[in-house]
Design a protein around this motif. Structure first.
Motif, PDB file in Angstrom:
ATOM      1  N   GLY A 163      38.969  41.684  41.484  1.00 57.52           N
ATOM      2  CA  GLY A 163      38.092  41.765  42.659  1.00 57.52           C
ATOM      3  C   GLY A 163      36.810  40.968  42.512  1.00 57.52           C
ATOM      4  O   GLY A 163      36.107  40.740  43.493  1.00 57.52           O
ATOM      5  N   GLU A 164      36.500  40.539  41.291  1.00 58.76           N
ATOM      6  CA  GLU A 164      35.250  39.776  41.116  1.00 58.76           C
ATOM      7  C   GLU A 164      35.443  38.334  41.598  1.00 58.76           C
ATOM      8  O   GLU A 164      36.527  37.749  41.441  1.00 58.76           O
ATOM      9  CB  GLU A 164      34.821  39.796  39.648  1.00 58.76           C
ATOM     10  N   VAL A 221      42.424  38.306  41.095  1.00 58.42           N
ATOM     11  CA  VAL A 221      43.397  39.268  41.623  1.00 58.42           C
ATOM     12  C   VAL A 221      43.971  40.108  40.478  1.00 58.42           C
ATOM     13  O   VAL A 221      44.149  41.314  40.601  1.00 58.42           O
ATOM     14  CB  VAL A 221      44.531  38.518  42.385  1.00 58.42           C
ATOM     15  N   SER A 222      44.239  39.458  39.369  1.00 56.66           N
ATOM     16  CA  SER A 222      44.795  40.199  38.231  1.00 56.66           C
ATOM     17  C   SER A 222      44.572  39.410  36.948  1.00 56.66           C
ATOM     18  O   SER A 222      44.187  38.243  36.985  1.00 56.66           O
ATOM     19  CB  SER A 222      46.291  40.442  38.443  1.00 56.66           C
ATOM     20  N   THR A 265      44.478  35.180  30.504  1.00 54.77           N
ATOM     21  CA  THR A 265      44.155  34.314  31.645  1.00 54.77           C
ATOM     22  C   THR A 265      44.103  35.137  32.937  1.00 54.77           C
ATOM     23  O   THR A 265      44.574  36.277  32.963  1.00 54.77           O
ATOM     24  CB  THR A 265      45.192  33.180  31.805  1.00 54.77           C
ATOM     25  N   TYR A 266      43.529  34.542  33.954  1.00 54.37           N
ATOM     26  CA  TYR A 266      43.352  35.255  35.229  1.00 54.37           C
ATOM     27  C   TYR A 266      44.202  34.618  36.334  1.00 54.37           C
ATOM     28  O   TYR A 266      44.471  33.416  36.301  1.00 54.37           O
ATOM     29  CB  TYR A 266      41.888  35.195  35.667  1.00 54.37           C
ATOM     30  N   LEU A 315      48.826  32.772  44.895  1.00 54.54           N
ATOM     31  CA  LEU A 315      48.026  32.972  43.684  1.00 54.54           C
ATOM     32  C   LEU A 315      47.852  31.657  42.939  1.00 54.54           C
ATOM     33  O   LEU A 315      48.762  30.839  42.906  1.00 54.54           O
ATOM     34  CB  LEU A 315      48.745  33.937  42.748  1.00 54.54           C
ATOM     35  N   GLU A 316      46.664  31.483  42.356  1.00 57.43           N
ATOM     36  CA  GLU A 316      46.475  30.380  41.414  1.00 57.43           C
ATOM     37  C   GLU A 316      46.509  31.034  40.038  1.00 57.43           C
ATOM     38  O   GLU A 316      45.615  31.814  39.693  1.00 57.43           O
ATOM     39  CB  GLU A 316      45.123  29.699  41.670  1.00 57.43           C
TER      40      GLU A 316
END
Lengths: 170, 89
Positions: A62-63, A80-81, A87-88, A98-99
């Protein structure tokens, strides 16, 4: 001598060096968002993000972060996760793709607040956290918003093009 | 008058820009893009100068008439003061 030109929005890629310089000094940096990928939260050239330094290994879902793509572009998107390898996975608020695999060493700053319609909103504020929670879960509403927003943008573009064709500049 | 101590000037590509750096926050909402003459004036204003001194130096540097220089400099300084880039001392 012409009047000095005051700019409210400067391309982020060009300002990134300045943003990083002051974030590293421990200052918050207020920066005008460009692009539509973070709508409906941020309107291009109108709303601002307040960035600050962060520990890139300890960010939560969420950040909103500023990161540098391997291709060199600077982007502000939402986490998102997180993957097991650290890694994000990120996504803009008006995106559905999603990236994946953004490494902590690509992350430059985190948003600690926003200035929307000239009102400052903290990223820890109640309204904002409710928005994040709602927007992250509401996939159907997000798709509908994207359909309507980009549909409207396309219509506006087509109307402007038609207007120019009918009334060409002399 | 002189340049506010909180003003930072940086080069970005071909542009020279100026903005105000606060104690805890840098506000990039108002970025001033400086043309070469404005850049020259900002350089001068790093130390205190009166408007007359600036006009005199400007005429010597750019070979314009004192009247034209005074008009332009006065307008420029007024704009900069309104944005908080320069301060009277």
């Amino acid at each position: 001598m012409r009047k000095p030109s005051v700019l409210s929005a400067y391309p982020m890629d060009e300002l990134s060096g300045i943003i990083c310089e002051f974030v590293e000094q421990g200052k918050e940096v207020v920066f005008t968002a460009k692009g539509h990928s973070m709508r409906p939260l941020l309107r291009s050239d109108k709303d601002q993000v307040i960035l600050k330094a962060c520990n890139p290994d300890a960010l939560g879902d969420g950040e909103v972060i500023l990161y540098r793509r391997d291709s060199g572009g600077y982007v502000i998107h939402r986490i998102v996760s997180r993957n097991k390898n650290g890694t994000y996975n990120l996504m803009g608020d008006s995106q559905t793709q999603l990236e994946r695999g953004i490494r902590p060493n690509q992350i430059l700053a985190v948003a600690c607040g926003f200035i929307i319609k000239n009102r400052e909103i903290a990223s820890s504020g109640k309204k904002y956290t409710r928005y994040v929670s709602f927007w992250s879960r509401s996939k159907t509403i997000r798709r509908l918003y994207i359909f309507l927003f980009y549909g409207f943008m396309r219509l506006r573009y087509l109307a402007a093009a038609a207007f120019r064709k009918i009334f060409p500049k002399k | 008058m002189k340049l506010n101590d909180a003003v930072a000037v940086r080069k970005i590509g071909n542009d020279t820009i100026a903005f105000v750096v606060g104690e805890s926050r840098v506000d990039l909402r108002q970025i001033l893009r400086l043309n070469p003459m404005a850049e020259w004036l900002f350089g001068r204003l790093s130390t205190p100068h009166t408007e007359d001194e600036l006009v005199e130096a400007f005429v010597a540097e750019y070979g314009v008439t004192a009247e034209a220089a005074r008009k332009d400099i006065s307008e420029f300084l007024q704009n900069c003061a309104e944005l908080g880039f320069i301060e009277d001392i």
